[in-house]
Design a protein around this motif. Structure first.
Motif, PDB file in Angstrom:
ATOM      1  N   CYS A  58       0.851  -1.195   0.000  1.00  0.00           N
ATOM      2  CA  CYS A  58       0.000   0.000   0.000  1.00  0.00           C
ATOM      3  C   CYS A  58       0.889   1.247   0.000  1.00  0.00           C
ATOM      4  O   CYS A  58       2.011   1.218   0.498  1.00  0.00           O
ATOM      5  N   GLY A  59       0.335   2.327  -0.504  1.00  0.00           N
ATOM      6  CA  GLY A  59       0.965   3.648  -0.385  1.00  0.00           C
ATOM      7  C   GLY A  59       2.371   3.700  -0.942  1.00  0.00           C
ATOM      8  O   GLY A  59       2.647   3.239  -2.052  1.00  0.00           O
ATOM      9  N   THR A  60       3.256   4.268  -0.153  1.00  0.00           N
ATOM     10  CA  THR A  60       4.640   4.427  -0.581  1.00  0.00           C
ATOM     11  C   THR A  60       5.290   3.073  -0.866  1.00  0.00           C
ATOM     12  O   THR A  60       6.079   2.936  -1.800  1.00  0.00           O
ATOM     13  N   SER A  61       4.943   2.065  -0.070  1.00  0.00           N
ATOM     14  CA  SER A  61       5.515   0.730  -0.291  1.00  0.00           C
ATOM     15  C   SER A  61       5.069   0.179  -1.644  1.00  0.00           C
ATOM     16  O   SER A  61       5.823  -0.522  -2.326  1.00  0.00           O
ATOM     17  N   SER A 105       6.265  -3.760   3.268  1.00  0.00           N
ATOM     18  CA  SER A 105       5.638  -2.948   4.302  1.00  0.00           C
ATOM     19  C   SER A 105       6.659  -2.408   5.299  1.00  0.00           C
ATOM     20  O   SER A 105       7.434  -3.178   5.861  1.00  0.00           O
ATOM     21  N   GLN A 106       6.669  -1.127   5.470  1.00  0.00           N
ATOM     22  CA  GLN A 106       7.557  -0.531   6.471  1.00  0.00           C
ATOM     23  C   GLN A 106       7.182  -1.029   7.847  1.00  0.00           C
ATOM     24  O   GLN A 106       7.997  -1.626   8.554  1.00  0.00           O
ATOM     25  N   SER A 107       5.937  -0.798   8.235  1.00  0.00           N
ATOM     26  CA  SER A 107       5.497  -1.118   9.598  1.00  0.00           C
ATOM     27  C   SER A 107       5.377  -2.619   9.825  1.00  0.00           C
ATOM     28  O   SER A 107       5.531  -3.100  10.939  1.00  0.00           O
ATOM     29  N   THR A 110       0.353  -3.337   8.277  1.00  0.00           N
ATOM     30  CA  THR A 110      -0.742  -2.842   7.443  1.00  0.00           C
ATOM     31  C   THR A 110      -1.785  -3.945   7.211  1.00  0.00           C
ATOM     32  O   THR A 110      -1.462  -5.017   6.688  1.00  0.00           O
ATOM     33  N   VAL A 156       5.327  10.394   9.790  1.00  0.00           N
ATOM     34  CA  VAL A 156       4.271   9.604   9.151  1.00  0.00           C
ATOM     35  C   VAL A 156       4.547   9.453   7.652  1.00  0.00           C
ATOM     36  O   VAL A 156       4.313   8.398   7.077  1.00  0.00           O
ATOM     37  N   ALA A 157       5.061  10.499   7.044  1.00  0.00           N
ATOM     38  CA  ALA A 157       5.393  10.409   5.616  1.00  0.00           C
ATOM     39  C   ALA A 157       6.639   9.556   5.458  1.00  0.00           C
ATOM     40  O   ALA A 157       7.686   9.830   6.034  1.00  0.00           O
ATOM     41  N   SER A 158       6.514   8.519   4.679  1.00  0.00           N
ATOM     42  CA  SER A 158       7.597   7.564   4.530  1.00  0.00           C
ATOM     43  C   SER A 158       8.692   8.109   3.617  1.00  0.00           C
ATOM     44  O   SER A 158       8.418   8.609   2.523  1.00  0.00           O
ATOM     45  N   LEU A 242       2.513  11.967  -3.856  1.00  0.00           N
ATOM     46  CA  LEU A 242       1.956  11.488  -2.574  1.00  0.00           C
ATOM     47  C   LEU A 242       2.578  12.252  -1.407  1.00  0.00           C
ATOM     48  O   LEU A 242       1.863  12.685  -0.492  1.00  0.00           O
ATOM     49  N   LYS A 243       3.900  12.441  -1.448  1.00  0.00           N
ATOM     50  CA  LYS A 243       4.572  13.176  -0.367  1.00  0.00           C
ATOM     51  C   LYS A 243       3.983  14.579  -0.248  1.00  0.00           C
ATOM     52  O   LYS A 243       3.715  15.057   0.841  1.00  0.00           O
ATOM     53  N   GLU A 246       0.221  14.515   1.102  1.00  0.00           N
ATOM     54  CA  GLU A 246      -0.018  14.084   2.485  1.00  0.00           C
ATOM     55  C   GLU A 246       0.505  15.052   3.534  1.00  0.00           C
ATOM     56  O   GLU A 246      -0.078  15.158   4.603  1.00  0.00           O
TER      57      GLU A 246
HETATM   58  C1  F6R Z   1       3.104   7.460   2.776  1.00  0.00           C
HETATM   59  C2  F6R Z   1       2.828   6.470   3.786  1.00  0.00           C
HETATM   60  C3  F6R Z   1       1.787   5.423   3.536  1.00  0.00           C
HETATM   61  C4  F6R Z   1       2.396   4.045   3.767  1.00  0.00           C
HETATM   62  C5  F6R Z   1       1.314   2.960   3.664  1.00  0.00           C
HETATM   63  C6  F6R Z   1       1.904   1.569   3.787  1.00  0.00           C
HETATM   64  O1  F6R Z   1       4.101   8.326   3.143  1.00  0.00           O
HETATM   65  O2  F6R Z   1       3.454   6.468   4.813  1.00  0.00           O
HETATM   66  O3  F6R Z   1       1.280   5.519   2.240  1.00  0.00           O
HETATM   67  O4  F6R Z   1       3.414   3.839   2.838  1.00  0.00           O
HETATM   68  O5  F6R Z   1       0.354   3.154   4.653  1.00  0.00           O
HETATM   69  O6  F6R Z   1       2.510   1.393   5.029  1.00  0.00           O
HETATM   70  P1  F6R Z   1       3.478   0.197   5.320  1.00  0.00           P
HETATM   71  O7  F6R Z   1       4.670   0.345   4.444  1.00  0.00           O
HETATM   72  O8  F6R Z   1       3.822   0.317   6.779  1.00  0.00           O
HETATM   73  O9  F6R Z   1       2.719  -1.067   5.006  1.00  0.00           O
END
Ligand code: F6R
Length: 366
Positions: A58-61, A105-107, A110, A156-158, A242-243, A246
């Motif tokens: 999702c998102g940046t990932s 996924s960073q976190s 998700t 929050v912004a990746s 996106l950056k 957001e």
């Molecule tokens: C953008 C941002 C979100 C995450 C998205 C996925 O800056 O932070 O779009 O990239 O919610 O999150 P993860 O990578 O944690 O699964």
């Protein structure tokens, strides 16, 4: 713990040379030409036998996944599909046991990505995770994986998660290319060597901060902004947009540059800033003509170019210069000034950069 920076986001942007290095350290061995990642090595046959690779995120990932699609197909000649995890999980997708699914996924928390993984597993696919948070749900739910070593991402912004994800995915693509012989020996070694130069190039790209700040001052009151890029830099345009949206709440959209004439060009007037990611790359002449089209409609052009560029420079209102880098690795460098630009615009607009409204760092609900 902001280390003297005004915001976590800025600190994290500046950490990128180090965390990219941390991410390839111990894995990339340029002297011997080896790439060692246990999760890949232990499952090499699964990757090599894959009919296709499915990337879910999702998102940046998801943007990192799009960059990876271009890199995997070019280096390893394996077909890749990139899907939003939220769409994938609800649309009865075709998943075969010969598919390799990569979840980014960073976190690692998700909800949609986690659900997509479970579904892929139920259908017999091999699921590989690219996560930043050690021990996170996604890292536990996947069959194998490779961590990014970005360290905690607080903003929050990746930012640094994105570039380290691309780093890991590039290493995997190179490993597979080496096993399959899909890159010539000399290209393979050239990429290994260049990967080791990326931290230095990112460092140089960070020196665009002052220019980014000037450009930000000129466009901070814009209500819309377009981002364009081609090839490997098309996902970078999406990520740049996106950056901006957001953290600054300016409406922004990213497009492949050639899609302009299929609609978005109607939006161009003297009020519209257009950020064009235009390093020296394949089809550079095409992007030059895209820029001419914007200029003839009085759009304001902010271009990210390679140092020494003259053609785009003559047309653009502002140029941001980055060091020379090969096409495939360029997203790691071209992304930097776009992160800085959004950051400065958001700060100038008085926005809460580290905690933008309505957003959460990990989206554990759907
Ligand atoms: C953008 C941002 C979100 C995450 C998205 C996925 O800056 O932070 O779009 O990239 O919610 O999150 P993860 O990578 O944690 O699964």
């Amino acid at each position: 713990e902001k280390n003297g920076y005004d915001h976590f986001m800025l600190k994290e942007i500046y950490e990128q040379p180090n965390v990219i290095k941390d991410t390839y350290r111990g894995r990339l061995h340029t002297d011997t030409g080896m790439i060692k990642m246990a999760g890949v090595e232990d499952n090499l046959q699964k990757f090599l036998n894959a009919n296709r690779i499915l990337i879910v995120a999702c998102g940046t990932s998801w943007h990192a996944g799009l960059v990876a699609e271009y890199i995997f197909e070019e280096f390893a000649r394996i077909p890749v599909e990139v899907e939003y995890a939220s769409e994938f999980r609800y649309r009865n997708p075709i998943i075969n046991k010969d598919d390799v699914v990569i979840a980014i996924s960073q976190s690692g928390e998700t909800a949609d990505t986690l659900a997509a993984i479970k579904m892929a597993k139920e259908n017999g696919a091999f699921v590989f995770g690219v996560c930043n948070v050690v021990g996170s749900s996604i890292s536990r739910e996947t069959h194998a994986g490779a961590y990014t070593h970005a360290g905690p991402e607080i903003g929050v912004a990746s930012t640094k998660a994105f570039t380290t994800q691309i780093t890991v995915l590039t290493l995997i693509a190179l490993r597979l290319a080496n096993a399959k012989g899909t890159l010539t020996k000399s290209d393979y070694f050239r990429y290994l060597q260049e990967m080791e130069l990326i931290p230095q190039k990112v460092e140089e790209a960070l020196q665009t901060n002052d220019v980014a700040q000037k450009v930000a001052a000129a466009y901070k009151d814009a209500s819309n902004c377009l981002y364009l890029g081609r090839g490997y830099n098309f996902p970078v345009a999406l990520e740049g947009a996106l950056k901006l949206k957001e953290i600054s709440y300016i409406h922004a959209e990213g497009y492949p540059a050639a899609e302009m004439k299929h609609g978005p060009i109607a939006l161009i007037d003297e009020q519209m800033p257009v950020v064009v990611v235009a390093p020296k790359q394949e089809h550079y002449d095409k992007i030059v003509s895209n820029i001419q089209e914007i200029k003839s409609r009085s759009g304001k052009i902010i271009a990210v170019v390679t140092k020494g560029d003259t053609q785009v420079k003559d047309l653009a209102d502002h140029v941001i210069e980055i060091p020379e880098v090969s096409d495939a690795l360029s997203p790691l460098v071209t992304t930097i000034p776009l992160q800085l630009l959004s950051y400065h615009i958001a700060v100038m607009r008085g926005c809460n950069v580290d905690q933008p409204r309505n957003l959460a760092k990990s989206v554990t609900v759907e």
